[in-house]
Design an enzyme around this catalytic site. Structure first.
Site: not given
Lengths: 156, 747
Positions: B473-475, B515, B707-709, B712
């Site tokens: 759901g996060q894309g 990640r 890119a990182k994340g 969280e």
């Protein structure tokens, strides 16, 4: 004869079908899977559909109460030419979709709101839709989407 | 604003996206789990004959029917598919009733009788560590699940010489993930002997491992397919997997498609929660507000089974004292088994708990020293080339903590508003608070860390992408498609993605630890570095003089003198040349290290830096707290899909706000009372204000895409920021979550 209308189509209910909830009827009998079962107690709003134009929690609506009435689900709101309803397009454009489990219920709830208030403020949107839960978006982009959808509908 | 791309948005707004419960197959039957009344018991006995003779019932399965291992797990293999002779929590499942219809299965499940001899239950980790406590885990001699430590310097001496010492216990509760979609699994036995599994899984490969362990089957004989998942947040791993395994067991035995859908009440009863912490911190500062030393001990309630508690608590150890410089520390985190519902991964994974303590300690010290929250953080902030408490020198990426803190403070006008906070005076109390963090990227030294992707150009030039990063759901998939499109210089609509499965691509590690974008994007970049030379080599004679003159942009393949090919022409040419325009790419996380004995090492290869500030209004008469404004700043390296990054930040803040203010998970004597949304109040639309998100992009040199994340980092600091704001508003501090104004504010 127990007749109902779903998305402009007429159906006759069997006695077994009269015992179901509207949500089970839509999902299991008509294979309309857009309305979701998130809680089964009417708290989350994922099962929201319109009954004679008003938003109801289909998981808590018995088919007996639907007899003679007209149901509109997410599957029934596209334009006749197959293009998206402006509110559907607004949810896409505003980035209001993440997991999407709440999305059909959110869109149906917003249509209930717009039928009563065609130009709601952000505050009014939040109040009218507080019964629909979302765990992904933090709601802001959903409010954006309803605002956008409302303005597009006004300018139509 | 850059427009949002979601490959799945169209089907989701049309109600056509298929989630687990939306799959139906010819001849499908329905399974229902049987729970027990017990918390802790032995000598279990089951009477299933009455249930078996109920109408429509096909079978009642118990531990005796399990062909493989009775227990499985990600770290310790202790999580039972069905209990055998011992019940360890009220969430345990004793049997599975399968019938032609769900109604029949529900009716028959009522007829299963479970009896057992009650054992004393241990429900508190402190009690569980006492010598005479009953031991819960199988084959162990104590309830200690794990014991991580971080130590450096001489914290005892440092504390003795400190000007200010803050000594305090902090507690964080069980938190329910509350994904809107309850767990569902559908297993279809195939005519070739394979098993096909659809379900609300966070990570299909993880589910496949659980299923194959319980069923005693080779991994390659089961395929877990990906489709829409209605939210996960770390929560659809172990439990969702055991739900899939039960459906698979029944499907295998009955040779029928089987659906197992959890009711919300079952989902909240059975699924693992955020690990509750009891944290005792003693932290020293010198007269200028510099950290001098810290001693901490944390007890983490693992519940009845291990799940990922040892990893979650490891992160709490590595990041035991926030994003600050500190040379003297002894921090311990102990995972402890109890008879509570088991606990494990939940967005933030050990950091939201630890941050709740540390970020309040910073404010408590600032108050004593007459510093502002911003000033004390700036005096202690990790900067470029700083050494962390685990001895890691932060010299391989941009350390932007100062930048995100200052940007947040400036945007929200923190210093002025902090001075104007009510501190318990006036009618309605106003307060502002902040919190900051650094968060290790990906899984770090806790586990193996690599991922893969394939790019497969077709004969007609269409582009097929497959990645081992899964959509919850996060894309995640949309981000992968955007990276792929940018690399090839084509519109994102040209990238096709056909729902990865465990049979389409190798395992890329679990969809965890924020990640996906980093490791999946890295894998795509690697695949491109292999694919492009293949294309260049074959295609250059038509459009250029040498392979290196061939480039990819504006939806064509270009050579020199404005000569170019369409992708369709290129696809044909590759075919005629009998060369596959296909590449497999992988991302290998940079080396990390860990010395378990001293808790030292380069724990994570890079870090995300974050700061959030929040304004609150506390009504002392209604004893309620309302958020007025939130500003969040995160350095995520690079935003691939900016509107989705914003959505992640906003969603994360609201989840963290729920943990801080509205979500009060009731568990009494091991029995969960918060079994549905009417009893467990996640934030509603009216509970939250509009928020301002600021994305900082210091491209990370260790991430191939930069890119990182964000998943969280977005949720791990808002609870302490709210606690700090409430303290500024009321003059009172709250050391446990959720903050209960009702009990403690004197009107």
């Amino acid at each position: 004869m127990s007749e109902i209308t779903v998305n402009e189509k007429k159906y006759t209910l069997s006695s077994e079908q009269e015992e179901l909830t509207l949500l089970d009827y839509l999902r299991e009998e008509l294979n309309l899977i857009g309305a979701k079962n998130g809680c089964g107690e009417g708290t989350c709003g994922a099962c929201t559909v319109l009954l004679d134009g008003k938003a109801v929690r289909s998981c808590r609506t018995s088919m007996k109460k639907v007899i003679g009435k007209s149901v509109l689900t997410i599957e029934g709101i596209k334009n006749n030419d197959g293009s998206l309803h402006p509110m559907q397009q607004a949810f896409i454009d505003a980035g209001a979709v993440q997991c999407g489990f709440c999305t059909p219920g959110m869109i149906m709830q917003s249509m209930d709101l717009l039928s009563r208030n065609s130009n709601p403020s952000r505050e009014e949107i939040r109040k009218a839709m507080r019964g629909n839960l979302c765990r992904c978006t933090g709601y802001q982009k959903i409010v954006d989407a309803v605002e956008l959808g409302a303005s597009r509908l006004q300018n139509k | 604003m850059k427009s949002c791309f979601r490959n799945d948005a169209m089907r989701k707004v049309c109600g056509e996206a298929k989630f687990g419960d939306d799959f139906r197959f010819h001849g499908m039957v329905h399974a229902v789990p049987v729970y027990t009344e017990y918390i802790h018991a032995e000598n279990l006995s089951l009477e299933i004959e009455d249930a078996r003779s109920m109408p429509g019932v096909l079978s009642v399965f118990t531990w005796e029917d399990v062909p493989g291992e009775l227990t499985a797990g990600q770290i310790n293999q202790d999580y039972p598919i069905f209990v055998k002779d011992r019940i360890r929590s009220n969430s345990d499942v004793a049997a599975l009733v399968v019938a032609e219809t769900r109604m029949q299965a529900l009716a028959a499940a009522e007829k299963v009788i479970v009896t057992a001899d009650v054992l004393a239950a241990v429900l508190d980790p402190e009690e569980a560590l006492k010598k005479d406590a009953p031991v819960i885990p199988e084959g162990k001699d104590s309830n200690l699940v794990n014991h991580h430590i971080v130590r450096t310097g001489d914290p005892d001496t440092a504390l003795a010489m400190s000007s200010v010492v803050i000594e305090q216990r902090f507690e964080t509760p069980f938190v329910e993930h509350a994904y809107l979609e309850p767990e569902c699994a559908v297993c279809v036995p195939r005519e070739d002997g394979g098993l096909e599994i659809y379900g609300s899984m966070q990570h299909p490969f993880s589910t496949r491992r659980f299923v194959c362990a319980y069923l005693g089957r080779p991994l390659a004989s089961v395929v877990c397919l990906s489709h829409a998942v209605g939210g996960s947040f770390g929560g659809k791993d172990d439990t969702a997997s055991v739900v899939c395994a039960r459906a698979a067991l029944a499907a295998l035995k009955l040779n029928r498609p089987v659906k197992l859908l959890l009711k919300r009440e079952w989902s909240m009863r059975e699924s693992y929660k955020r690990v509750p912490y009891k944290m005792d911190y003693k932290v020293g500062f010198d007269g200028d507000g510099h950290l001098t030393g810290a001693i901490s001990k944390t007890l983490a309630d693992s519940g009845a089974y291990t799940s990922t508690t040892p990893w979650s608590t490891w992160r709490s150890t590595v990041q035991n004292m926030g994003p600050y410089k500190l040379e003297n520390i002894r921090g311990e985190v102990l995972g402890v088994a109890t008879n509570n519902v088991f606990t494990g991964a939940f967005r933030g994974f050990g950091s939201p708990q630890t941050n709740f303590a540390v970020e309040q300690i910073m404010d408590m010290a600032a108050e004593k020293l007459g510093l502002t929250p911003l000033e004390i953080r700036k005096r202690n902030a990790l900067v470029q080339d700083s050494i962390t408490i685990t001895g890691q020198k932060l010299d391989n990426h941009t350390v932007s903590l100062m930048e995100v803190m200052e940007k947040t403070a400036e945007t929200i006008d923190f210093e002025r508003k902090y001075r104007n906070s009510s501190r318990g005076k006036g009618g309605k109390f106003y307060g502002i608070g902040m919190a900051a963090s650094y968060r290790g990227c990906s899984v770090g030294a806790e586990a193996m860390d690599f991922c893969c992707a394939t790019i497969n150009i077709q004969f007609d030039g269409s582009i097929l992408l497959d990645t081992a990063v899964f959509e919850n759901g996060q894309g995640a998939v949309s981000a992968m498609m955007l990276i792929c499109a940018e690399e090839l210089g084509v519109p994102v609509e040209s990238i096709h993605y056909q729902a990865s499965s465990t049979a389409s691509i190798p395992d890329g590690g679990t969809t965890v630890a924020s990640r996906g974008t980093l490791v999946g994007g890295g894998a795509i970049k690697d695949a491109m570095s292999k694919l492009k030379p293949i294309l260049q080599e074959i295609l250059y004679p038509e459009i250029a003089e040498s392979p290196d003159q061939v480039s990819f942009h504006d939806n064509r393949i270009w050579g020199t003198e404005e000569r170019s090919l369409t992708w369709s022409e290129a696809g044909h040419q590759m075919y005629l040349s009998r060369v596959y325009p296909f590449a497999f790419g992988s991302f290998q996380a940079p080396r990390v290290s860990w010395d378990e004995e001293n808790g030292q090492g380069n724990a994570y290869f890079s870090y995300v830096y974050s700061c959030q500030a929040v304004e609150v209004e506390v009504d002392p008469e209604k004893r309620s707290c309302r958020l007025l404004n939130v500003v969040a700043t995160h350095d995520i390296g690079k935003a691939i899909n900016p509107p989705m990054v914003e959505g992640q930040i906003q969603g994360g803040i609201v989840q963290g706000m729920g943990m801080a203010l509205t979500e009060d998970f009731k568990i009494e004597e091991g029995r969960i009372k918060s079994l549905n949304f009417s009893k467990y109040k996640i934030p509603r639309m009216t509970d939250v204000p509009d928020m301002l998100t600021q994305i900082v992009e210091n491209h990370d040199p260790l991430s191939p895409t930069g890119a990182k994340g964000i998943g969280e980092p977005a949720m791990e600091i808002i609870a302490p920021a709210i606690a700090n704001a409430v303290a500024a508003a009321t003059g009172e501090r709250f050391f446990s979550l959720p903050i209960k104004l009702k009990k403690e504010i004197q009107a």
